[in-house]
Write an enzyme that holds these catalytic residues in place. Structure first.
Site, mmCIF file in Angstrom:
data_model
loop_
_atom_site.group_PDB
_atom_site.id
_atom_site.type_symbol
_atom_site.label_atom_id
_atom_site.label_comp_id
_atom_site.label_asym_id
_atom_site.label_seq_id
_atom_site.Cartn_x
_atom_site.Cartn_y
_atom_site.Cartn_z
ATOM 1 N N HIS A 56 0.717 -0.700 -0.403
ATOM 2 C CA HIS A 56 0.452 -0.217 -0.140
ATOM 3 C C HIS A 56 1.025 1.465 -0.331
ATOM 4 O O HIS A 56 2.465 1.247 0.192
ATOM 5 C CB HIS A 56 -0.628 -0.225 0.888
ATOM 6 C CG HIS A 56 -0.625 0.142 2.620
ATOM 7 N ND1 HIS A 56 0.635 -0.975 2.710
ATOM 8 C CD2 HIS A 56 -0.126 0.781 3.174
ATOM 9 C CE1 HIS A 56 1.066 -1.027 4.096
ATOM 10 N NE2 HIS A 56 0.243 0.559 4.548
ATOM 11 N N HIS A 58 1.388 4.207 1.884
ATOM 12 C CA HIS A 58 2.111 4.579 2.807
ATOM 13 C C HIS A 58 3.630 5.094 3.084
ATOM 14 O O HIS A 58 3.836 4.040 3.130
ATOM 15 C CB HIS A 58 1.201 4.227 4.040
ATOM 16 C CG HIS A 58 0.017 4.666 4.590
ATOM 17 N ND1 HIS A 58 -0.543 3.959 5.490
ATOM 18 C CD2 HIS A 58 -0.906 5.352 3.971
ATOM 19 C CE1 HIS A 58 -1.535 3.925 6.025
ATOM 20 N NE2 HIS A 58 -2.236 5.238 4.388
ATOM 21 N N ASP A 60 5.794 5.026 5.281
ATOM 22 C CA ASP A 60 6.093 4.059 6.007
ATOM 23 C C ASP A 60 7.161 2.513 4.888
ATOM 24 O O ASP A 60 7.496 1.736 5.545
ATOM 25 C CB ASP A 60 6.469 3.398 7.135
ATOM 26 C CG ASP A 60 4.844 3.407 7.458
ATOM 27 O OD1 ASP A 60 4.124 3.748 6.881
ATOM 28 O OD2 ASP A 60 4.042 2.054 8.305
ATOM 29 N N HIS A 61 6.153 2.296 3.552
ATOM 30 C CA HIS A 61 6.698 1.053 3.280
ATOM 31 C C HIS A 61 6.990 1.476 1.855
ATOM 32 O O HIS A 61 7.330 0.645 1.176
ATOM 33 C CB HIS A 61 4.692 0.549 2.956
ATOM 34 C CG HIS A 61 4.175 -0.075 4.712
ATOM 35 N ND1 HIS A 61 4.467 -1.210 4.008
ATOM 36 C CD2 HIS A 61 3.988 1.137 5.381
ATOM 37 C CE1 HIS A 61 3.401 -1.512 6.062
ATOM 38 N NE2 HIS A 61 2.979 -0.078 6.283
ATOM 39 N N HIS A 112 -7.844 -0.295 5.209
ATOM 40 C CA HIS A 112 -6.573 0.467 6.018
ATOM 41 C C HIS A 112 -6.344 1.378 4.903
ATOM 42 O O HIS A 112 -6.398 2.532 5.540
ATOM 43 C CB HIS A 112 -5.009 -1.064 6.669
ATOM 44 C CG HIS A 112 -4.113 -0.103 6.699
ATOM 45 N ND1 HIS A 112 -3.696 0.410 8.285
ATOM 46 C CD2 HIS A 112 -2.927 0.178 5.999
ATOM 47 C CE1 HIS A 112 -3.139 1.362 8.651
ATOM 48 N NE2 HIS A 112 -2.549 1.313 6.849
ATOM 49 N N ASP A 133 -0.559 -3.773 6.308
ATOM 50 C CA ASP A 133 -1.318 -3.216 7.888
ATOM 51 C C ASP A 133 -2.267 -3.649 7.780
ATOM 52 O O ASP A 133 -3.122 -2.987 8.416
ATOM 53 C CB ASP A 133 -0.633 -1.813 7.258
ATOM 54 C CG ASP A 133 1.068 -1.376 8.033
ATOM 55 O OD1 ASP A 133 1.217 -2.627 7.807
ATOM 56 O OD2 ASP A 133 0.849 -0.038 7.997
ATOM 57 N N HIS A 171 4.645 -4.703 10.863
ATOM 58 C CA HIS A 171 5.400 -3.770 12.229
ATOM 59 C C HIS A 171 4.772 -5.016 13.550
ATOM 60 O O HIS A 171 4.856 -6.029 13.480
ATOM 61 C CB HIS A 171 4.185 -3.078 12.939
ATOM 62 C CG HIS A 171 3.771 -1.495 11.677
ATOM 63 N ND1 HIS A 171 4.957 -0.462 11.703
ATOM 64 C CD2 HIS A 171 3.256 -1.689 10.517
ATOM 65 C CE1 HIS A 171 4.225 0.535 10.635
ATOM 66 N NE2 HIS A 171 3.497 -0.595 9.643
#
Length: 259
Positions: A56, A58, A60-61, A112, A133, A171
Site C-alpha cells: 500500500h 503509506h 513507511d512502506h 487500512h 498493514d 510492524h
C-alpha cells in the site's frame, strides 16, 4: 529454498527480505527506507535486488522504493489503485506475480487503505502471506480510508487461508495487540499464553514474527468477531446489541483505537 529475514526500519517497521541462495537474487517487501536494504546488499557482495513488492501507499512502506530502483534496477510491483513511486507493474485482485521462482496471488484487502493488497504464495508445506498493514499478529490495521465492512471482509478472506500459512506483517505490534486481546478475552488460554510468550520474547529483543493463520484464528480478536465471548465484550463496551460480526468488529476497532 527461499530464506526470509526481517530488516528493521524506523521504530517498529519490518522490511521483509526474500533470498534465493542459488541465484543470489533477493526481493524486498515494503521498503519504507532504502538504508537497511542497501546496508544488507553492501554486506553481501554478489547479491542482486531483483524485485520490490508493495502492499500500500503509506510512506513507511514506499519511502525507499525510488532510491532502490534507481540504484539496483529492481522491478517494482504495487497496487493498481494507489499511487506507488516508481511502480513498474500495477496489480489488481486475483493477479499473479512470480518473484524468485515463487508465484504469489494478489488479494485485494481494502480497509487500512482503499487499494491495499496482500501477496499469498500457496506452497503446500509452508504457505506465505505478506499482509502489510491489514492483518497484524493479534491485530489489524487502523481504518484510515476504508470502512469496518471492508476491513472485516478483507480479514475474513485472509482467514480462509490454510492454518499453516506464515503471516509476515509489516510492524512489531504484537505485544500491544495482545494486551488488547487479553482485555477482550481474558479467559482465553490461547490469548493469555501467547501474551506471556511474546512478553518474554520482547524482553529478549526477539522478533515476534512470523505468525501463522492458525494461531491468529485462536488469538486475534479481529478474526474472532463471531465468537460469543467476543460479542459479549463488545456489547458490554458499547452498551448495545452488536447484532452482526461486522458490528462487533467495528466496536472492537473503535475500542482498540483508544486502548
Amino acid at each position: 529454498m527461499i530464506q526470509i529475514d526481517a530488516l528493521p526500519a524506523f521504530t517498529d517497521n519490518y522490511i521483509w527480505l526474500l533470498q534465493d541462495n542459488a541465484s543470489k537474487r533477493c526481493a524486498v517487501v515494503d521498503p519504507g527506507d532504502a538504508a537497511p536494504v542497501l546496508a544488507w546488499l553492501g554486506n553481501h557482495p554478489g547479491w542482486e535486488l531483483s524485485d520490490i513488492l508493495i502492499t500500500h501507499h503509506h510512506a513507511d512502506h514506499t519511502g525507499g522504493v525510488a532510491e532502490l530502483k534507481d540504484l539496483t534496477g529492481a522491478k517494482v510491483y504495487g497496487p493498481a489503485n494507489e499511487k506507488i513511486p516508481a511502480r513498474d507493474v500495477a496489480l489488481s485482485d486475483h493477479d499473479e506475480v512470480t518473484v524468485l521462482g515463487l508465484t504469489f496471488a494478489v488479494h485485494a484487502v481494502p480497509g487500512h487503505t482503499l487499494g491495499h493488497i496482500a501477496f499469498y504464495h500457496a506452497d503446500p508445506q509452508t504457505p506465505l502471506l505478506f499482509s502489510g498493514d491489514t492483518l497484524f499478529a493479534a491485530g489489524c490495521g487502523r481504518l484510515f480510508e476504508g470502512t469496518p465492512e471492508q476491513m472485516h471482509h478483507s480479514l475474513s478472506r485472509l482467514a480462509e487461508l490454510p492454518d499453516s500459512t506464515e503471516v509476515y506483517c509489516a510492524h512489531e505490534y504484537t505485544l500491544s495487540n495482545l494486551r488488547f486481546a487479553v482485555a477482550v478475552e481474558p479467559e482465553n488460554p490461547d490469548v493469555t499464553g501467547r501474551f506471556e510468550q511474546v512478553t518474554r520474547w520482547r524482553e529478549e529483543n526477539r522478533i515476534s514474527l512470523p505468525s501463522t493463520l492458525g494461531l491468529e484464528r485462536k488469538t486475534n480478536p479481529f478474526l474472532r468477531a463471531s465468537q460469543p465471548s467476543v460479542k459479549q465484550k463488545a456489547d458490554e463496551r458499547t452498551g448495545i446489541d452488536n447484532a452482526s460480526p461486522v458490528a462487533v468488529f467495528a466496536a472492537l476497532r473503535a475500542w482498540k483505537d483508544k486502548f
